[in-house]
Structure formats: C-alpha cells, structure tokens
Design a protein around this motif. Sequence first.
Motif, PDB file in Angstrom:
ATOM      1  N   CYS A 147       0.868  -1.190   0.000  1.00  0.00           N
ATOM      2  CA  CYS A 147       0.000   0.000   0.000  1.00  0.00           C
ATOM      3  C   CYS A 147       0.898   1.230   0.000  1.00  0.00           C
ATOM      4  O   CYS A 147       1.833   1.311   0.800  1.00  0.00           O
ATOM      5  N   TRP A 149       0.238   4.132   0.980  1.00  0.00           N
ATOM      6  CA  TRP A 149       0.012   4.995   2.142  1.00  0.00           C
ATOM      7  C   TRP A 149       0.477   4.273   3.407  1.00  0.00           C
ATOM      8  O   TRP A 149       1.372   4.732   4.097  1.00  0.00           O
ATOM      9  N   ASN A 150      -0.144   3.150   3.699  1.00  0.00           N
ATOM     10  CA  ASN A 150       0.333   2.250   4.761  1.00  0.00           C
ATOM     11  C   ASN A 150       0.343   2.883   6.152  1.00  0.00           C
ATOM     12  O   ASN A 150       1.096   2.444   7.013  1.00  0.00           O
ATOM     13  N   ARG A 151      -0.470   3.898   6.376  1.00  0.00           N
ATOM     14  CA  ARG A 151      -0.409   4.574   7.670  1.00  0.00           C
ATOM     15  C   ARG A 151      -1.763   4.701   8.369  1.00  0.00           C
ATOM     16  O   ARG A 151      -1.889   5.457   9.334  1.00  0.00           O
ATOM     17  N   CYS A 152      -2.799   4.030   7.869  1.00  0.00           N
ATOM     18  CA  CYS A 152      -4.068   4.048   8.609  1.00  0.00           C
ATOM     19  C   CYS A 152      -3.827   3.290   9.918  1.00  0.00           C
ATOM     20  O   CYS A 152      -3.235   2.203   9.909  1.00  0.00           O
ATOM     21  N   PHE A 154      -5.613   1.573  11.905  1.00  0.00           N
ATOM     22  CA  PHE A 154      -6.303   0.304  12.177  1.00  0.00           C
ATOM     23  C   PHE A 154      -5.830  -0.830  11.276  1.00  0.00           C
ATOM     24  O   PHE A 154      -6.275  -1.966  11.424  1.00  0.00           O
ATOM     25  N   CYS A 155      -4.960  -0.538  10.309  1.00  0.00           N
ATOM     26  CA  CYS A 155      -4.672  -1.496   9.238  1.00  0.00           C
ATOM     27  C   CYS A 155      -3.218  -1.942   9.280  1.00  0.00           C
ATOM     28  O   CYS A 155      -2.304  -1.114   9.232  1.00  0.00           O
ATOM     29  N   TYR A 158      -0.325  -4.439   5.174  1.00  0.00           N
ATOM     30  CA  TYR A 158       0.837  -4.330   4.278  1.00  0.00           C
ATOM     31  C   TYR A 158       2.053  -3.712   4.960  1.00  0.00           C
ATOM     32  O   TYR A 158       2.968  -3.251   4.295  1.00  0.00           O
ATOM     33  N   ALA A 197      -3.129  -3.282  -2.485  1.00  0.00           N
ATOM     34  CA  ALA A 197      -4.127  -2.446  -1.807  1.00  0.00           C
ATOM     35  C   ALA A 197      -4.761  -1.395  -2.704  1.00  0.00           C
ATOM     36  O   ALA A 197      -5.903  -1.002  -2.483  1.00  0.00           O
ATOM     37  N   ASN A 198      -4.041  -0.915  -3.675  1.00  0.00           N
ATOM     38  CA  ASN A 198      -4.585   0.179  -4.489  1.00  0.00           C
ATOM     39  C   ASN A 198      -3.907   0.242  -5.858  1.00  0.00           C
ATOM     40  O   ASN A 198      -3.365   1.274  -6.257  1.00  0.00           O
ATOM     41  N   PHE A 232      -8.566   8.376  -1.538  1.00  0.00           N
ATOM     42  CA  PHE A 232      -7.775   9.613  -1.587  1.00  0.00           C
ATOM     43  C   PHE A 232      -6.934   9.741  -2.849  1.00  0.00           C
ATOM     44  O   PHE A 232      -6.482  10.836  -3.167  1.00  0.00           O
ATOM     45  N   GLU A 258     -14.941   3.068   5.164  1.00  0.00           N
ATOM     46  CA  GLU A 258     -14.773   2.909   6.624  1.00  0.00           C
ATOM     47  C   GLU A 258     -15.857   3.624   7.424  1.00  0.00           C
ATOM     48  O   GLU A 258     -16.553   3.024   8.207  1.00  0.00           O
ATOM     49  N   LYS A 270      -6.787   8.125   8.103  1.00  0.00           N
ATOM     50  CA  LYS A 270      -7.086   7.781   6.708  1.00  0.00           C
ATOM     51  C   LYS A 270      -7.381   9.092   5.982  1.00  0.00           C
ATOM     52  O   LYS A 270      -8.388   9.756   6.273  1.00  0.00           O
TER      53      LYS A 270
HETATM   54  S1  SF4 Z   1      -6.636   0.846   5.018  1.00  0.00           S
HETATM   55 FE1  SF4 Z   1      -6.076   0.820   2.853  1.00  0.00          FE
HETATM   56  S2  SF4 Z   1      -5.072   2.805   2.507  1.00  0.00           S
HETATM   57 FE2  SF4 Z   1      -5.087   2.473   4.724  1.00  0.00          FE
HETATM   58  S3  SF4 Z   1      -3.114   1.509   5.170  1.00  0.00           S
HETATM   59 FE3  SF4 Z   1      -4.611  -0.152   4.868  1.00  0.00          FE
HETATM   60  S4  SF4 Z   1      -4.450  -0.707   2.723  1.00  0.00           S
HETATM   61 FE4  SF4 Z   1      -3.470   1.289   2.960  1.00  0.00          FE
END
Ligand code: SF4
Length: 388
Positions: A147, A149-152, A154-155, A158, A197-198, A232, A258, A270
């Motif tokens: 991903c 971004w990889n900084r949400c 809750f996730c 990746y 992821a995207n 985004f 979400e 996010k």
């Molecule tokens: S929720 Fe989606 S955008 Fe956010 S870190 Fe995870 S894979 Fe990446």
Amino acid sequence: MTRFDGAEETYAFDHAGRFFTAWRENRLYRRALDGRVMEKHTDRRGRHPVKHRRFLDAGERSALVNDAAAAARVTLRALRDGTAELLWARPEPSDRSRADRMVAAAAGFDAEAAEADRQQFEAVYTPVSILPPDRYLALVVQITEGCHWNRCTFCSFYRDRPFRVKPVADLTAHLEAIMAFFGEGLTLRRGVFLGDANALLLPAADLGPRLDLVTRCLPEHTQDVSAFIDVFTGHHKGAADFEALRARGLRRIYMGVETGDDGLLAFLNKPQTAAEAAELVRSVKAAGLAVGVIAMAGIGGRAYWRRHVEATLDVLGRMALGTGDLVYVSAFTAPANGPYAERARAEGIAPLDHDAVGDQVEELLRGAAAVVGLGTRIAPYDIEEFLY
Ligand code: SF4
C-alpha cells in the motif's frame, strides 16, 4: 474435485490435485496456498454467533493433508475398479481419463508435496493479505505490491513490505509463474483481482499496458477483473479513466470508505473525506462499473458510535448504489497494541466488546438497507475468514 464418503468426511481438491477443504467431525478445514490450514466452527449460543477459528500446527497440518491424499488414493482405486461413481457438478466431457489424472494428482498431494507447493507459492507471490469476500476465489495478479500509504492506524495488512509497482518485465515473469504454479488449478479461480491495496492508483499510461498483458496471458479470467482503490487517490480519476478500464475488462472496484464521519477518518489517519468517497463512487458508477463499498463497525468505540453510524448511513445514501453494487460492514476488533490502540488510549476511547461490535454491525446493516437503492447487496465482512 470433491470426494464424498457417506456423510462422515468430505475432501475437496482443485483440478491440479491440491488439497483445498475438508469437512469432518463438524469442523471445516481450509488450506491456504501459503500452506496454513484453518479449522472453523460456529458457536450459536450467544446474542451474536461466535466463530471459532484456529490455525493447525505443523503436525496437525501434515496429518490432515496425508489423510486427504489417502482418501484420494482410495477413490482412485475405486474409480479404476468401477466401484465408485463419477459425478460432474458442471457440464464436463464424460472423460474418465481426465478424472483419473485429477484424482491421481490429489492422491499424490501428501504433506511433502504440500510443502513443495507452499514453497513454490511463496516464490510467486508476496503475501496476499486480504480480498473482498466475494473475491476469495479470484486469481490474484500483483501488478503492485503493498500500500502506498500504509499509515491508517487500524490497518496492518501491508506493514511488512514497501509499496512497489511491478515493472512490465517483472509482471510478465509473475504471470508466467502464476500459470505454472496453478496449472489445472486455474479452473477453481473466478476472475482476476489486481493486487495489492490500491493497484488502480497507477496513471492510465502505466495501467493500460499492464492490463493488456494480464488479458493476453489469462484470457479466460479477464472477463471479470476487479481491484481495490483508495478514495484519496481514486477521486483524482474521472469517469473517462474508469471507462477506459472497463473497456479492458474491469468490472468492479472496491473501496474502504470505513466511515462517513470525517473526524473519525482523521482519528484513523485515513486521508480522505466522506464527500470524496461519495464523489468517487458516483464517478465509478457513471463509467458503468459496479462498486463494493466497505464500512467498518466498532471503530472509535462508544465515543464515536452515534456520529459514525449516522454519517456512514448518510454517505451510503448519497452514493446512488443499486443493482450490482455491494455494501460490506466489517467488524473491527481493536488490537491491544499498535497505532490504533495508542491513539485510542491517548483519547480515552475504550474498545467495544464482541457483543457491542455485533450490535453496531447489525445497526449498520439494517440502516444501509434503508438508504441504498434496490438491488444493492448488503452483507457482513469478516476479515478473519480470509485465506487465499
Ligand atoms: S486501510 Fe487501505 S489505505 Fe489504509 S493503510 Fe490499509 S491498505 Fe493502505
């Protein structure tokens, strides 16, 4: 390929003979291509059913795979001496030699063969972390990895890898390796899912040639291509971009909305807004593509409950969802550690318990049914179920 043995035990294999599932002693077993085997059963005594899952240890895995291979050997003997009946679930040529070949492959898929298969899989793919529930049997092609971004908070899907766009030469090698790995097992796979992821964030000039390459290699699977997109970056694309993707076989785009509450999105780190999500969905649908929208339940605890539910239903209602579209509600179990837990602790937000999360799932499912258009399918999304 399924072997029935009265009502006691059922073993299923793909057409390459790879052990896939087993049903025995009221437990379901599912082998992932990375070699893990999940055991599942459901306890229905509480307010919300509790699913019990565990991964078998190495010894249990070997024993199960060997049992499946032994069952296939019994079947093979019975087929050859004419004491077993051959049933085709789908119209197939009544070809006993093909059935013989498939069952013989299953008979040879013992623990040692399964370990070799796992190693080959890991040479083909980086971990396939998640897919939408209706895509669990898709053929994953990782045109990107990770991903960007990889900084949400809750996730963690990746966090173990950097984002990478596969150069065309690497993608060609990846596709050749996929075809060699699956062999006849490709028949189990439905459509293509573009990882990870995207993948759709790529500009059209990069995405088009890659999609064409996937189509040339896998013509039978590319009538139904799908992928995730993040809101985004996706909202910078227009309907013309999505129309070009549809012309290349893309059929559905999944996005993690979400919540419809912008404050909660900021809490989750996010970087998107509800308005951008609604605009992106409308743009995707204007291009004739279907969408799969994913909302979460349980995020933000009691502090965000009311505003999260109300804003999420509001944004779902503004997406003009209808026939062919999907809404998933994914239950979030707050982890004890990590970025989400740290932020929640800092803001004094306690995690919801299992029943409370279940209540919010039901509230969102019920509410969604009242705000989306006719023909939209709405379902829970249990990410713990996922295995590739
Ligand atoms: S929720 Fe989606 S955008 Fe956010 S870190 Fe995870 S894979 Fe990446």
